[in-house]
Design a protein around this motif. Structure first.
Motif, mmCIF file in Angstrom:
data_model
loop_
_atom_site.group_PDB
_atom_site.id
_atom_site.type_symbol
_atom_site.label_atom_id
_atom_site.label_comp_id
_atom_site.label_asym_id
_atom_site.label_seq_id
_atom_site.Cartn_x
_atom_site.Cartn_y
_atom_site.Cartn_z
ATOM 1 N N GLY A 166 8.580 3.282 -7.017
ATOM 2 C CA GLY A 166 7.539 2.909 -7.956
ATOM 3 C C GLY A 166 8.031 2.781 -9.389
ATOM 4 N N ALA A 170 3.498 4.176 -11.050
ATOM 5 C CA ALA A 170 3.476 5.086 -9.892
ATOM 6 C C ALA A 170 4.888 5.606 -9.672
ATOM 7 N N LEU A 173 6.056 6.986 -6.247
ATOM 8 C CA LEU A 173 5.916 6.146 -5.061
ATOM 9 C C LEU A 173 7.292 5.835 -4.479
ATOM 10 N N LEU A 193 3.329 8.754 -1.807
ATOM 11 C CA LEU A 193 2.346 7.804 -2.321
ATOM 12 C C LEU A 193 1.429 8.536 -3.296
ATOM 13 N N CYS A 201 -6.768 1.246 -4.066
ATOM 14 C CA CYS A 201 -5.851 1.438 -2.949
ATOM 15 C C CYS A 201 -4.537 0.719 -3.231
ATOM 16 N N TYR A 202 -3.507 1.044 -2.434
ATOM 17 C CA TYR A 202 -2.228 0.355 -2.518
ATOM 18 C C TYR A 202 -2.204 -0.738 -1.440
ATOM 19 N N ILE A 239 4.284 -4.152 -3.916
ATOM 20 C CA ILE A 239 3.158 -3.243 -3.718
ATOM 21 C C ILE A 239 2.326 -3.259 -4.995
ATOM 22 N N THR A 240 1.031 -3.483 -4.830
ATOM 23 C CA THR A 240 0.128 -3.542 -5.981
ATOM 24 C C THR A 240 -1.023 -2.559 -5.792
ATOM 25 N N ILE A 241 -1.717 -2.295 -6.909
ATOM 26 C CA ILE A 241 -2.935 -1.493 -6.864
ATOM 27 C C ILE A 241 -4.115 -2.459 -6.836
#
Length: 262
Positions: A166, A170, A173, A193, A201-202, A239-241
């Motif tokens: 991350g 993050a 992560l 995580l 959410c991820y 990977i996004t939020i």
């Protein structure tokens, strides 16, 4: 022993017939099976023999005083001179004795019926437990097969390992992606995580020819190796939020981790 005979023996009709509980139709059926099939005849003889043993073992002997009283009555009045009153008394006593014997036999028969019924219920419990055990074995075998497939895939020389860490959004992560372009398989292992608010959410994406293709949502429950969709010619993983439930379009402003696959 064929299925027809097995079904008949497990129906309990033979025991009911032995105890005199069958209807006329059932009686006819039972007697037909007994006459046609030696296996049924042998089972019937065995049940009858067992019933006699149980009846004898549970029989109640008449008190000695009753027998002596009957013998005394016989000695007091010769048979040739027996008057109607004496004959009635003797018939009454014999009737009482016969009734007692009948009650004893009925009680023993009922006891045997209950015992057989309990045995049948216990057998059914055993059958159910065996069925559940087989189901558990099948489920465990499927899990073992899945684990073995994952193990073989991880040890395949064509499987490449990619560590995703991350960014400042993050920091804790960490996920590991395993991609095999030859077998066209992809797996991901979520190591850590960071927790998000409930409304977020991820979501993991594959970068493909200038667009982002969703590969699913990542949760704490994914902290084990699991398969994700394989994307041919993917340039990278991101990977996004996203809002809770995922998004159809990647929010690149909320990207927390990315790797190049080329």
């Amino acid at each position: 022993m064929n299925a027809k005979i097995t079904t008949f023996l497990n129906s309990g009709l033979l025991e009911k017939y032995l105890l005199g509980d069958t209807t006329s139709v059932e009686t006819e059926m039972v007697e037909s099976f007994i006459s046609k099939y030696p296996e049924v005849q042998n089972t019937y003889n065995t049940l009858q023999y067992n019933l006699e043993i149980v009846s004898k073992s549970n029989a109640i002997e008449a008190p000695t005083s009753i027998l002596n009283k009957i013998l005394d009555d016989l000695d007091e009045a010769p048979v040739v001179k027996m008057n109607p009153t004496t004959r009635q008394k003797l018939w009454y006593k014999f009737s009482v004795a016969a009734s007692v014997a009948a009650l004893i036999f009925a009680g023993n028969s009922y006891f045997l019926h209950l015992k057989n019924q309990k045995l049948a219920e216990e057998n059914q419990v055993v059958v159910d437990e065996i069925f559940d055990l087989r189901s558990d074995i099948d489920a465990n075998n499927k899990k073992l097969d899945a684990i073995m497939n994952q193990f073989m895939e991880l040890n395949d020389p064509n499987t490449y390992k990619y560590i995703m860490q991350g960014n400042s959004r993050a920091k804790n992560l960490k996920t590991v992606a395993y991609i095999n372009s030859k077998e066209k398989t992809s797996m991901i292992d979520v190591v850590s995580l960071p927790q998000l608010p409930k409304e977020q959410c991820y979501q993991i994406w594959a970068e493909l020819q200038g667009k982002m293709v969703s590969l699913g949502i990542l949760t704490d429950a994914d902290r084990q190796l699991r398969a994700i969709p394989y994307t041919e010619n993917a340039l990278g993983l991101n990977i996004t939020i996203e809002p809770k439930g995922g998004n159809t379009t990647a929010s690149l402003d909320n990207m927390v981790a990315e790797i190049d696959l080329q």
